[in-house]
Write a protein that holds these residues in place. Sequence first.
Motif, mmCIF file in Angstrom:
data_model
loop_
_atom_site.group_PDB
_atom_site.id
_atom_site.type_symbol
_atom_site.label_atom_id
_atom_site.label_comp_id
_atom_site.label_asym_id
_atom_site.label_seq_id
_atom_site.Cartn_x
_atom_site.Cartn_y
_atom_site.Cartn_z
ATOM 1 N N THR A 2 0.836 -1.203 0.000
ATOM 2 C CA THR A 2 0.000 0.000 0.000
ATOM 3 C C THR A 2 0.868 1.250 0.000
ATOM 4 O O THR A 2 2.082 1.191 0.236
ATOM 5 C CB THR A 2 -0.908 0.034 1.237
ATOM 6 N N LEU A 3 0.236 2.361 -0.236
ATOM 7 C CA LEU A 3 0.968 3.627 -0.251
ATOM 8 C C LEU A 3 1.027 4.268 1.129
ATOM 9 O O LEU A 3 1.676 5.265 1.322
ATOM 10 C CB LEU A 3 0.276 4.602 -1.205
ATOM 11 N N SER A 4 0.301 3.692 2.085
ATOM 12 C CA SER A 4 0.084 4.426 3.321
ATOM 13 C C SER A 4 1.037 4.052 4.450
ATOM 14 O O SER A 4 1.155 4.771 5.422
ATOM 15 C CB SER A 4 -1.352 4.227 3.791
ATOM 16 N N GLY A 5 1.727 2.911 4.322
ATOM 17 C CA GLY A 5 2.534 2.459 5.451
ATOM 18 C C GLY A 5 3.822 3.240 5.635
ATOM 19 O O GLY A 5 4.177 4.082 4.834
ATOM 20 N N ASP A 10 11.319 6.809 5.737
ATOM 21 C CA ASP A 10 10.622 7.791 6.578
ATOM 22 C C ASP A 10 11.420 8.073 7.837
ATOM 23 O O ASP A 10 11.603 9.214 8.237
ATOM 24 C CB ASP A 10 9.233 7.277 6.963
ATOM 25 N N LEU B 54 1.768 10.618 -5.102
ATOM 26 C CA LEU B 54 1.781 9.162 -4.900
ATOM 27 C C LEU B 54 0.771 8.445 -5.783
ATOM 28 O O LEU B 54 0.886 7.238 -5.997
ATOM 29 C CB LEU B 54 1.511 8.840 -3.425
ATOM 30 N N ALA B 111 4.620 8.355 2.780
ATOM 31 C CA ALA B 111 4.060 9.702 2.801
ATOM 32 C C ALA B 111 4.685 10.554 3.907
ATOM 33 O O ALA B 111 4.922 11.752 3.730
ATOM 34 C CB ALA B 111 2.542 9.633 2.993
ATOM 35 N N ALA B 163 -1.052 9.851 4.818
ATOM 36 C CA ALA B 163 -1.058 8.384 4.863
ATOM 37 C C ALA B 163 -2.452 7.869 5.196
ATOM 38 O O ALA B 163 -2.930 6.877 4.617
ATOM 39 C CB ALA B 163 -0.043 7.900 5.895
ATOM 40 N N LEU B 166 -4.697 8.269 2.142
ATOM 41 C CA LEU B 166 -4.409 7.258 1.118
ATOM 42 C C LEU B 166 -4.910 5.883 1.540
ATOM 43 O O LEU B 166 -5.238 5.051 0.696
ATOM 44 C CB LEU B 166 -2.904 7.215 0.850
ATOM 45 N N ALA B 167 -4.956 5.649 2.840
ATOM 46 C CA ALA B 167 -5.392 4.336 3.318
ATOM 47 C C ALA B 167 -6.913 4.212 3.348
ATOM 48 O O ALA B 167 -7.432 3.106 3.499
ATOM 49 C CB ALA B 167 -4.822 4.093 4.713
#
Lengths: 124, 181
Positions: A2-5, A10, B54, B111, B163, B166-167
């Motif tokens: 996913t893009l969110s983790g 980071d 993204l 992100a 984030a 996006l989730a």
Amino acid sequence: MTLSGLRWGDGVIAALASGAVVAAFALAYLPDTEASMLVITQTGEPPRQEPLDRAREIEIHGPAGITRVQIEPGRARCADSPGTRNICENSGWLQRHGEVAVSLPNRLTLQVQGRGPGYDSIHY
Amino acid sequence: MTASFPDTLTQRDRAIAALAAIAIGVQVLEAAIPSPVPGIKPGLANIVTLIALLTLGWRAAVAVTLIRVVGAALLLGTLLSPTFWLSLAGALAALAALGLLRPLAPRHVGALGLAIAAAMAHITGQFLLAWGVIIPHPNLPLVLPPLLLAALIAGSVTGILAAHVLADPRIQRHVRLARHP
């Protein structure tokens, strides 16, 4: 994926950014206390600046007599002043940013300055 | 409605326009929030830039951001004022940082990292313009450390929010994720 983790990058970026913030605070606010300039303020006269670069003596004429100021690289002192209580002389060597000697009979202050935070105010 | 658009208008163009509109709205709303310290604000509109980056790629992020800067300035009446140039300088610096990190996202950088890097670059770009052109005072760097700290905090907050956005399945329905990582 996913893009969110969170990714390891980071953490690296967060650590680098935190380091930059700490370094910026340290660079900007750790005072540079070494004096480099003597500022002479006397009633009725414009402030006068003397760089603390080489040894010399200057004489300042005031209402009560002559104040002799001794200057050496990085420091200055009131060597002789007409005040009877020797307050100016007893201030000793002025060598850190902000240190001051005063001769009230001659209506003058001697203050040394470094590169320390020298702003008066910030306006937006 | 869709029939009146030229055929060359792609799904991607519409997504960019929609994201830019959202970003302008966020920035205008944010301008209405009083800030405790002048010059410091959360920069919530950067969430939209991150989502554009993204999901649609860096060029879309550039388009969304530049439309947002100009559009919000038109609405707020700051176009071509120092505020506008500071906003533009910050946006360009942030986009440059995002462009540098783009090859690492989303595999190695998420992100959060992107948002922090963009926020730090944003304030640095603004500061350089302010110091170089608008207020060239030798002691201006003394205000940079608190601004950098604010950018670190604001970047973390917007990164976490991005984030979360996006989730969110409601968002993922609307935005097709970029194929190339």
